[in-house]
Write a protein that holds these residues in place. Structure first.
Motif, PDB file in Angstrom:
ATOM      1  N   THR A  36      -0.826 -14.241   6.145  1.00 55.35           N
ATOM      2  CA  THR A  36      -1.153 -14.557   4.613  1.00 55.35           C
ATOM      3  C   THR A  36      -0.263 -13.512   3.860  1.00 55.35           C
ATOM      4  OG1 THR A  36      -2.916 -13.362   4.614  1.00 55.35           O
ATOM      5  CG2 THR A  36      -3.067 -15.631   5.125  1.00 55.35           C
ATOM      6  N   GLU A  38       0.200 -12.143   0.001  1.00 56.97           N
ATOM      7  CA  GLU A  38      -0.410 -12.262  -1.359  1.00 56.97           C
ATOM      8  C   GLU A  38       0.279 -11.101  -2.300  1.00 56.97           C
ATOM      9  OE1 GLU A  38      -4.313 -10.893  -2.236  1.00 56.97           O
ATOM     10  OE2 GLU A  38      -4.674 -11.021  -0.283  1.00 56.97           O
ATOM     11  N   LYS A  39       0.421 -11.577  -3.717  1.00 53.43           N
ATOM     12  CA  LYS A  39       1.053 -10.360  -4.561  1.00 53.43           C
ATOM     13  C   LYS A  39      -0.101  -9.736  -4.985  1.00 53.43           C
ATOM     14  CE  LYS A  39       4.446 -10.274  -8.304  1.00 53.43           C
ATOM     15  NZ  LYS A  39       5.318 -11.027  -9.139  1.00 53.43           N
ATOM     16  N   VAL A  40       0.194  -8.480  -5.166  1.00 53.11           N
ATOM     17  CA  VAL A  40      -0.635  -7.416  -5.491  1.00 53.11           C
ATOM     18  C   VAL A  40      -0.031  -6.496  -6.645  1.00 53.11           C
ATOM     19  CG1 VAL A  40      -2.047  -7.078  -3.282  1.00 53.11           C
ATOM     20  CG2 VAL A  40      -0.130  -5.448  -3.562  1.00 53.11           C
ATOM     21  N   TYR A  45       3.552  -6.649  -2.353  1.00 57.24           N
ATOM     22  CA  TYR A  45       2.915  -7.766  -1.744  1.00 57.24           C
ATOM     23  C   TYR A  45       2.126  -7.162  -0.463  1.00 57.24           C
ATOM     24  CZ  TYR A  45       5.952 -11.044  -4.300  1.00 57.24           C
ATOM     25  OH  TYR A  45       6.651 -11.678  -5.263  1.00 57.24           O
ATOM     26  N   CYS A  46       1.129  -7.958  -0.129  1.00 54.88           N
ATOM     27  CA  CYS A  46       0.214  -7.712   0.964  1.00 54.88           C
ATOM     28  C   CYS A  46       0.326  -8.660   2.003  1.00 54.88           C
ATOM     29  CB  CYS A  46      -1.153  -7.461   0.409  1.00 54.88           C
ATOM     30  SG  CYS A  46      -2.194  -6.785   1.906  1.00 54.88           S
ATOM     31  N   GLN A  85      -2.707  -5.186   8.386  1.00 51.62           N
ATOM     32  CA  GLN A  85      -2.203  -5.217   6.828  1.00 51.62           C
ATOM     33  C   GLN A  85      -1.133  -4.262   6.642  1.00 51.62           C
ATOM     34  OE1 GLN A  85      -5.303  -5.179   4.109  1.00 51.62           O
ATOM     35  NE2 GLN A  85      -5.543  -7.329   4.179  1.00 51.62           N
TER      36      GLN A  85
END
Length: 120
Positions: A36, A38-40, A45-46, A85
């Motif tokens: 997955t 996701e923008k952090v 991005y993570c 991660q």
């Protein structure tokens, strides 16, 4: 008798990629781990990869070199599953996440030839 040694400039070829259920060789572009993205904060991005619990520690212990970057991975548990991660900045985050996943998948296949990686 003559003994032939391999020159360090020419390392042995990498082992073959894992096979699909049908026994066909996978092309490098087809091998990857599910993740997955996701923008952090700050445009970073993570990416989170799902990996088998028994290899997570070994995979997290070695940084991944991909797309010109070096990525440190940390182990996390999410919803009872072991995951890895890393946070990074990239103008093409999907390509970076794919490249990291391919390296991880290859490392898992080297440790256990029966490992199954997702086919994209």
């Amino acid at each position: 008798s003559i003994s032939i040694k391999r020159c360090p400039m020419h390392p042995p070829p990498p082992p073959p990629l894992p096979k699909t259920d049908g026994g066909q060789d996978l092309k490098e572009k087809d091998v990857n781990l599910p993740y997955t993205l996701e923008k952090v904060d700050g445009g970073n991005y993570c990416v989170t990869y799902t990996v088998p619990r028994d290899v997570a520690g070994r995979l997290a212990g070695r940084p991944v070199a991909a797309n010109g970057g070096l990525f440190e991975l940390k182990q996390v548990r999410i919803d009872g599953q072991q995951r890895l991660q890393t946070v990074f900045f990239s103008p093409k985050p999907e390509k970076t996440a794919d490249a990291i996943g391919k390296v991880l998948c290859k490392r898992m296949a080297l440790e256990d030839p029966d490992v199954e990686c997702s086919i994209s």
